[in-house]
Design a protein around this motif. Sequence first.
Motif, mmCIF file in Angstrom:
data_model
loop_
_atom_site.group_PDB
_atom_site.id
_atom_site.type_symbol
_atom_site.label_atom_id
_atom_site.label_comp_id
_atom_site.label_asym_id
_atom_site.label_seq_id
_atom_site.Cartn_x
_atom_site.Cartn_y
_atom_site.Cartn_z
ATOM 1 N N MET A 75 -4.892 73.658 22.565
ATOM 2 C CA MET A 75 -4.392 72.363 23.001
ATOM 3 C C MET A 75 -5.419 71.281 22.671
ATOM 4 O O MET A 75 -6.608 71.460 22.944
ATOM 5 C CB MET A 75 -4.127 72.355 24.514
ATOM 6 C CG MET A 75 -2.946 73.207 24.950
ATOM 7 S SD MET A 75 -2.862 73.377 26.743
ATOM 8 C CE MET A 75 -2.753 71.659 27.243
ATOM 9 N N GLN B 57 -2.651 66.618 24.394
ATOM 10 C CA GLN B 57 -1.788 67.629 24.993
ATOM 11 C C GLN B 57 -2.311 68.052 26.363
ATOM 12 O O GLN B 57 -1.538 68.250 27.302
ATOM 13 C CB GLN B 57 -1.692 68.841 24.071
ATOM 14 C CG GLN B 57 -0.915 68.601 22.795
ATOM 15 C CD GLN B 57 -1.022 69.783 21.838
ATOM 16 O OE1 GLN B 57 -2.082 70.406 21.704
ATOM 17 N NE2 GLN B 57 0.076 70.096 21.167
ATOM 18 N N TYR C 93 -0.427 67.673 29.998
ATOM 19 C CA TYR C 93 -0.258 68.791 30.934
ATOM 20 C C TYR C 93 -0.789 68.397 32.314
ATOM 21 O O TYR C 93 -0.141 68.652 33.344
ATOM 22 C CB TYR C 93 -1.003 70.012 30.396
ATOM 23 C CG TYR C 93 -0.537 71.346 30.930
ATOM 24 C CD1 TYR C 93 -0.202 71.528 32.282
ATOM 25 C CD2 TYR C 93 -0.440 72.452 30.091
ATOM 26 C CE1 TYR C 93 0.220 72.758 32.767
ATOM 27 C CE2 TYR C 93 -0.020 73.691 30.558
ATOM 28 C CZ TYR C 93 0.302 73.837 31.895
ATOM 29 O OH TYR C 93 0.713 75.061 32.368
#
Length: 283
Positions: free
Chosen positions: A1, A5, A9
């Motif tokens: 990631m 990203q 999250y």
Amino acid sequence: MDFDQTDAYLRRIGAERPAAPTTRALHDLHLAHLRAVPFENLSVHLDEDIELTAGSLVAKVVGAHRGGFCYELNGAFAALLTAVGYEVTLLQARVYDASGQPGIPYDHLALRVLTADGGDWLADVGFGTHSHFPLAFGERGDQSDPGGTFRIAETAEGDLDVSRDGKAQYVVDRRPRALADFTSGAWWHRTSPRSHFTRSLVCSLLTGTGRITLSGRTLTTTEAGERHAVELTTDADVLEAYDKPFGITLAQVPQVKKTVSSDAPGSPGSPGSPDSPGGATAS
């Protein structure tokens, strides 16, 4: 990631990026995940593919704003923890059924997490009703948690038995695994008529005061130990229930798929059952 990203999250679970991969930060992320991302098996009944890669799991949890069962939730959480600096090991476990027998290999996915301040933890955001916080991996006495009293005990074979309030939950193999190793277990639970996931619908989320669960058309709210169940009579009510408490937008009401009976060997266990191993009734 990548950085963006990871930030997406963290926004999904309402958490701040930790300054360092500490024990305190791990506890905060664990609880935030349980309160934001539901345990659900809707993909099984919506003919949605489940691909066990970190990218696909994160896309489902973050991009599609969905939940999942153990392989998906702990697989995605492992990607997040790794991205913010934790050392994460994937572990396979076998879930005990009501008679005390362990299920199939790769029945369940749990995580061992090492922290920068010397912590060694068993993290699990994919077992329905379970501990709110990670369990100390090396502790062999009782561990008090808002979710109950937990204990990790060594077996004669060198594995670890995890129990909650005196009842065996699952047995953990300590050897490191890769996400792809769980493909057969995920396939079995998606397809076998002996899997609880093919025989029931469940969507469950920890709340600040208890838990809320939609099982089929029954919406159950637990607050301070008091349970209140409501039967939803219309499709519109069911879709609204998925949308409002769980943040899941669906085009159609999921229906339990009919499966062909089978006497093939398999596990009666249900990893991540929101109430207890071997059962799909939500609390």
